[in-house]
Design a protein around this motif. Structure first.
Motif, mmCIF file in Angstrom:
data_model
loop_
_atom_site.group_PDB
_atom_site.id
_atom_site.type_symbol
_atom_site.label_atom_id
_atom_site.label_comp_id
_atom_site.label_asym_id
_atom_site.label_seq_id
_atom_site.Cartn_x
_atom_site.Cartn_y
_atom_site.Cartn_z
ATOM 1 N N GLN A 167 0.847 -1.191 0.000
ATOM 2 C CA GLN A 167 0.000 0.000 0.000
ATOM 3 C C GLN A 167 0.883 1.241 0.000
ATOM 4 O OE1 GLN A 167 -2.216 0.672 3.585
ATOM 5 N NE2 GLN A 167 -3.236 2.501 2.796
ATOM 6 N N LEU A 168 0.819 2.024 -1.064
ATOM 7 C CA LEU A 168 1.576 3.276 -1.148
ATOM 8 C C LEU A 168 0.938 4.329 -0.257
ATOM 9 C CD1 LEU A 168 3.822 4.982 -2.569
ATOM 10 C CD2 LEU A 168 2.080 5.602 -4.258
ATOM 11 N N LEU A 169 1.769 5.118 0.412
ATOM 12 C CA LEU A 169 1.293 6.238 1.232
ATOM 13 C C LEU A 169 1.671 7.548 0.548
ATOM 14 C CD1 LEU A 169 2.450 4.923 4.737
ATOM 15 C CD2 LEU A 169 0.228 4.595 3.615
ATOM 16 N N ASP A 170 0.693 8.426 0.391
ATOM 17 C CA ASP A 170 0.912 9.788 -0.112
ATOM 18 C C ASP A 170 1.616 9.810 -1.474
ATOM 19 O OD1 ASP A 170 0.927 12.484 -0.365
ATOM 20 O OD2 ASP A 170 2.087 12.902 1.446
ATOM 21 N N MET A 171 0.883 9.438 -2.499
ATOM 22 C CA MET A 171 1.405 9.423 -3.858
ATOM 23 C C MET A 171 1.994 10.770 -4.268
ATOM 24 S SD MET A 171 1.756 8.130 -6.980
ATOM 25 C CE MET A 171 0.640 6.781 -7.374
ATOM 26 N N ALA A 172 1.404 11.878 -3.832
ATOM 27 C CA ALA A 172 1.804 13.214 -4.299
ATOM 28 C C ALA A 172 3.070 13.746 -3.626
ATOM 29 C CB ALA A 172 0.657 14.199 -4.089
ATOM 30 N N ASP A 173 3.568 13.072 -2.601
ATOM 31 C CA ASP A 173 4.768 13.542 -1.902
ATOM 32 C C ASP A 173 5.966 13.484 -2.857
ATOM 33 O OD1 ASP A 173 6.996 13.910 -0.207
ATOM 34 O OD2 ASP A 173 5.937 13.034 1.492
ATOM 35 N N GLU A 174 6.588 14.626 -3.119
ATOM 36 C CA GLU A 174 7.680 14.708 -4.089
ATOM 37 C C GLU A 174 9.054 14.397 -3.502
ATOM 38 O OE1 GLU A 174 7.369 18.613 -5.710
ATOM 39 O OE2 GLU A 174 5.536 18.176 -6.843
ATOM 40 N N SER A 175 9.102 14.149 -2.199
ATOM 41 C CA SER A 175 10.396 13.976 -1.533
ATOM 42 C C SER A 175 10.558 12.639 -0.825
ATOM 43 C CB SER A 175 10.604 15.100 -0.509
ATOM 44 O OG SER A 175 10.538 16.365 -1.126
ATOM 45 N N VAL A 176 9.458 12.061 -0.363
ATOM 46 C CA VAL A 176 9.522 10.852 0.462
ATOM 47 C C VAL A 176 8.701 9.741 -0.180
ATOM 48 C CG1 VAL A 176 9.001 9.843 2.721
ATOM 49 C CG2 VAL A 176 9.860 12.197 2.566
ATOM 50 N N TYR A 177 9.280 8.551 -0.205
ATOM 51 C CA TYR A 177 8.597 7.344 -0.691
ATOM 52 C C TYR A 177 8.286 6.511 0.546
ATOM 53 C CZ TYR A 177 7.672 3.496 -4.049
ATOM 54 O OH TYR A 177 7.093 2.513 -4.813
ATOM 55 N N ALA A 178 6.999 6.395 0.864
ATOM 56 C CA ALA A 178 6.588 5.592 2.020
ATOM 57 C C ALA A 178 5.515 4.601 1.583
ATOM 58 C CB ALA A 178 6.060 6.487 3.124
ATOM 59 N N TYR A 179 5.628 3.384 2.082
ATOM 60 C CA TYR A 179 4.607 2.385 1.786
ATOM 61 C C TYR A 179 4.514 1.385 2.918
ATOM 62 C CZ TYR A 179 8.485 -0.670 0.103
ATOM 63 O OH TYR A 179 9.630 -1.419 -0.010
ATOM 64 N N ARG A 180 3.371 0.697 2.965
ATOM 65 C CA ARG A 180 3.158 -0.351 3.953
ATOM 66 C C ARG A 180 3.101 -1.708 3.268
ATOM 67 N NH1 ARG A 180 -0.129 3.523 6.889
ATOM 68 N NH2 ARG A 180 0.715 3.737 9.000
ATOM 69 N N ARG A 181 3.528 -2.724 4.005
ATOM 70 C CA ARG A 181 3.274 -4.117 3.624
ATOM 71 C C ARG A 181 2.486 -4.723 4.775
ATOM 72 N NH1 ARG A 181 6.759 -6.657 0.240
ATOM 73 N NH2 ARG A 181 5.016 -8.119 0.006
ATOM 74 N N THR A 182 1.358 -5.311 4.479
ATOM 75 C CA THR A 182 0.518 -5.855 5.545
ATOM 76 C C THR A 182 0.194 -7.314 5.256
ATOM 77 O OG1 THR A 182 -1.430 -4.984 4.396
ATOM 78 C CG2 THR A 182 -0.527 -3.653 6.179
ATOM 79 N N ALA A 183 0.195 -8.096 6.328
ATOM 80 C CA ALA A 183 -0.244 -9.484 6.278
ATOM 81 C C ALA A 183 -1.242 -9.664 7.422
ATOM 82 C CB ALA A 183 0.941 -10.432 6.426
ATOM 83 N N GLN A 184 -1.788 -10.855 7.554
ATOM 84 C CA GLN A 184 -2.822 -11.082 8.568
ATOM 85 C C GLN A 184 -2.348 -10.734 9.972
ATOM 86 O OE1 GLN A 184 -4.086 -15.154 7.966
ATOM 87 N NE2 GLN A 184 -5.983 -14.468 6.968
ATOM 88 N N ASP A 185 -1.110 -11.049 10.267
ATOM 89 C CA ASP A 185 -0.654 -10.914 11.652
ATOM 90 C C ASP A 185 0.474 -9.912 11.842
ATOM 91 O OD1 ASP A 185 1.182 -12.308 10.227
ATOM 92 O OD2 ASP A 185 1.432 -13.945 11.667
ATOM 93 N N SER A 186 0.823 -9.146 10.796
ATOM 94 C CA SER A 186 1.953 -8.243 10.941
ATOM 95 C C SER A 186 1.899 -7.121 9.912
ATOM 96 C CB SER A 186 3.272 -9.007 10.821
ATOM 97 O OG SER A 186 3.300 -9.745 9.609
ATOM 98 N N GLU A 187 2.757 -6.117 10.133
ATOM 99 C CA GLU A 187 2.779 -4.956 9.257
ATOM 100 C C GLU A 187 4.180 -4.368 9.211
ATOM 101 O OE1 GLU A 187 0.985 -0.497 9.642
ATOM 102 O OE2 GLU A 187 -0.487 -2.137 9.819
ATOM 103 N N LEU A 188 4.565 -3.894 8.017
ATOM 104 C CA LEU A 188 5.824 -3.181 7.836
ATOM 105 C C LEU A 188 5.516 -1.780 7.326
ATOM 106 C CD1 LEU A 188 7.830 -5.932 5.911
ATOM 107 C CD2 LEU A 188 8.436 -5.078 8.186
ATOM 108 N N LEU A 189 6.250 -0.798 7.821
ATOM 109 C CA LEU A 189 6.176 0.567 7.307
ATOM 110 C C LEU A 189 7.560 0.949 6.802
ATOM 111 C CD1 LEU A 189 4.850 3.365 6.888
ATOM 112 C CD2 LEU A 189 5.434 3.890 9.284
ATOM 113 N N ILE A 190 7.657 1.254 5.517
ATOM 114 C CA ILE A 190 8.945 1.584 4.883
ATOM 115 C C ILE A 190 8.912 3.068 4.525
ATOM 116 C CG2 ILE A 190 10.468 1.154 2.909
ATOM 117 C CD1 ILE A 190 7.944 -1.493 3.970
ATOM 118 N N ILE A 191 9.912 3.824 4.988
ATOM 119 C CA ILE A 191 9.961 5.274 4.765
ATOM 120 C C ILE A 191 11.327 5.625 4.195
ATOM 121 C CG2 ILE A 191 9.721 7.551 5.829
ATOM 122 C CD1 ILE A 191 8.383 6.085 8.247
#
Length: 558
Positions: A489-513
């Protein structure tokens, strides 16, 4: 649904043999040199090694012009060396993926030598021959290396098709006998113990019916025919046949190089139930900095992060559960990633290289590391075009500067510094001794001057190096199923400086910034208090503050 195939957890390391390690002082990397360095790759933690071509070749296009598929170019070694390499690799639990080049051969291949003898030769239809039209080429197709895609043959008074160099005639896949010979060769290599194939421009093998003119080429022969000739009418029929007769008989890894594809095309080539290939290489994200002046890749423009996010996210979302992504920043045909998408200055090279690695390696797909990427090797900045060897670079310089006069020599050199394939082909930098430890002789291509500080020896001696960061990323992929299976899941497509996204599964989550700039940024992603910092390219965590090129990953159990 994500299948659980071994190649979905694997990380692949690409070796360009000519530039990897020379063992005999002739200035050319070779198979014994690769054997010598296999423990290094085992230490890095990769599972698969992809070798660019090592077959017999006159080297018009650095081995992508093959004159005998079952012989080894003597400067690389012997078949016995290759068998030893496969054996040693397997002992280290490393797999070997060969480059398969079957859209074209060398004009010195016996098939073509036979083909051009007469119009009635049994091998004539192994290639694509056509009569002149009004005394000229059969159509307006252009070679990817410049000029028409047709070469006239005086002996038989016909043209043959070559989508690349005139010494790389295209094979005629309409001919069942030719296809059988290709499949037989693939089976022969699998019998030698190789573990899969990377297939060069494989989506070009089926040509448009009737070979019509390309509407994208103007009257002055500007444009490119690659998109027009890609994804022809029978390409899937041919690949399903290849899969049925060869690939399905073995537990192999396959990836096809496919210029000009959409995600819908990818699902046909690499869909989980397509019975063709397991992955493809697409090029959308590598063409972001193409010229706005119609010069293709010859440009010195900087990419826009919003465009990069849009493309990578599209491939993540569209293929999820249906097909498998290949993840890569660079290869033997593309500039060095830290110079192109990061910052190769002394101040930020290491930190931005780690940021780029983090951004890619937490996505869904199989990551590919190009030799030297794991130590942060950079583009070269040679001042004279005579220092370059790549046929594509030399042809483009002559065409755009001397022939068409569309740019100046000075401006073209800035494009060469940015885009030349030789950026990726300078010798591997092993240590700070003469020629970077690559050879005791004169290297076939110049060594980057920064080898005294950027090399494997320095990297292995420093626990904070890019190498150990890659090693940790590779290990995390082996340990954490969410990296393989999680929803993107991409976060804030319009952000021109930062690439952030999530990876989610049933029991866990990753946030990449990832901060893609050299400026401090402040972002709040509503981080859960239970989230733990998993990996970062800075030694401490300043919460919402993102320092230049900072990249960090948080993990939480849900």
């Amino acid at each position: 649904m994500v299948r659980n195939n071994w190649w979905q957890k694997a990380v692949v390391y690409q070796i360009y043999p000519r530039s990897f390690q020379d063992s005999n002082g002739d200035g050319i990397g070779d198979i014994p040199g690769i054997i010598q360095r296999l423990p290094y790759l085992k230490e890095l933690g990769v599972q698969v090694i992809w070798l660019s071509p090592i077959y017999q070749s006159p080297n018009d296009d650095n081995g992508y012009d093959i004159s005998d598929y079952r012989k080894i170019l003597p400067e690389f070694g012997t078949m016995a060396d290759v068998q030893e390499m496969i054996s040693v690799a397997h002992q280290l639990n490393l797999k070997i993926m060969m480059d398969l080049v079957v859209n074209h051969t060398s004009d010195e291949h016996d098939w073509f030598q036979q083909s051009r003898l007469s119009r009635s030769n049994p091998y004539r239809d192994y290639y694509i021959w056509r009569d002149p039209v009004d005394g000229h080429e059969p159509n307006n197709w252009l070679s990817d290396f410049g000029g028409p895609a047709w070469e006239f043959d005086d002996k038989t008074q016909q043209y043959y098709l070559h989508l690349f160099s005139k010494k790389q005639p295209d094979l005629n896949w309409e001919n069942p006998a030719m296809r059988h010979d290709i499949y037989d060769t693939m089976s022969w290599w699998l019998a030698q113990g190789v573990d899969g194939f990377r297939m060069d421009v494989i989506n070009l093998i089926s040509k448009q019916r009737g070979l019509p003119n390309d509407p994208n080429v103007d009257a002055d022969n500007h444009g490119s025919s690659m998109t027009f000739v890609a994804n022809g009418p029978k390409v899937h029929q041919y690949l399903q046949e290849m899969n049925s007769k060869v690939l399905s008989q073995h537990d192999v890894i396959t990836v096809g190089e496919t210029p000009g594809v959409t995600t819908a095309d990818a699902m046909q080539y690499a869909g989980f139930d397509a019975h063709e290939l397991q992955m493809i290489f697409q090029f959308e994200h590598t063409e972001l900095d193409n010229s706005h002046e119609g010069l293709g890749k010859w440009s010195d423009e900087r990419f826009k992060l919003v465009d990069l996010k849009k493309i990578l996210s599209k491939w993540q979302n569209d293929l999820e559960g249906k097909a498998w992504n290949s993840l890569y920043w660079n290869n033997h045909d593309r500039p060095r990633v830290v110079s192109r998408f990061g910052d190769d200055s002394d101040k930020y090279r290491v930190i931005s290289a780690k940021m780029l690695a983090t951004t890619l390696h937490f996505m869904q797909g199989t990551p590919y590391i190009y030799q030297g990427e794991e130590i942060g090797m950079t583009n070269v900045n040679w001042s004279a075009i005579s220092q370059y060897q790549d046929i594509d670079t030399l042809n483009a310089f002559d065409d755009l500067v001397n022939q068409q006069k569309r740019t100046t020599p000075e401006k073209m050199m800035t494009y060469v510094h940015h885009s030349s394939r030789d950026n990726a082909r300078t010798p591997m930098q092993w240590d700070n001794t003469r020629n970077a430890g690559f050879t005791s002789g004169k290297p076939w291509l110049g060594v980057n001057d920064n080898y005294t500080t950027i090399n494997v020896s320095e990297s292995l001696a420093n626990q904070q190096s890019i190498f150990y960061f890659y090693k940790k990323l590779i290990a995390l992929r082996q340990q954490m199923s969410i990296i393989i299976n999680g929803h993107y899941q991409l976060l804030d497509m319009a952000d021109e400086s930062v690439y952030a996204y999530r990876r989610t599964a049933q029991d866990s989550e990753l946030l990449i910034i990832s901060n893609f700039t050299d400026q401090v940024q402040t972002r709040n992603y509503s981080l859960d208090a239970s989230a733990k910092l998993l990996i970062s390219n800075y030694e401490d965590d300043q919460g919402d503050v993102l320092r230049p090129y900072e990249s960090k990953v948080y993990f939480k159990d849900t």
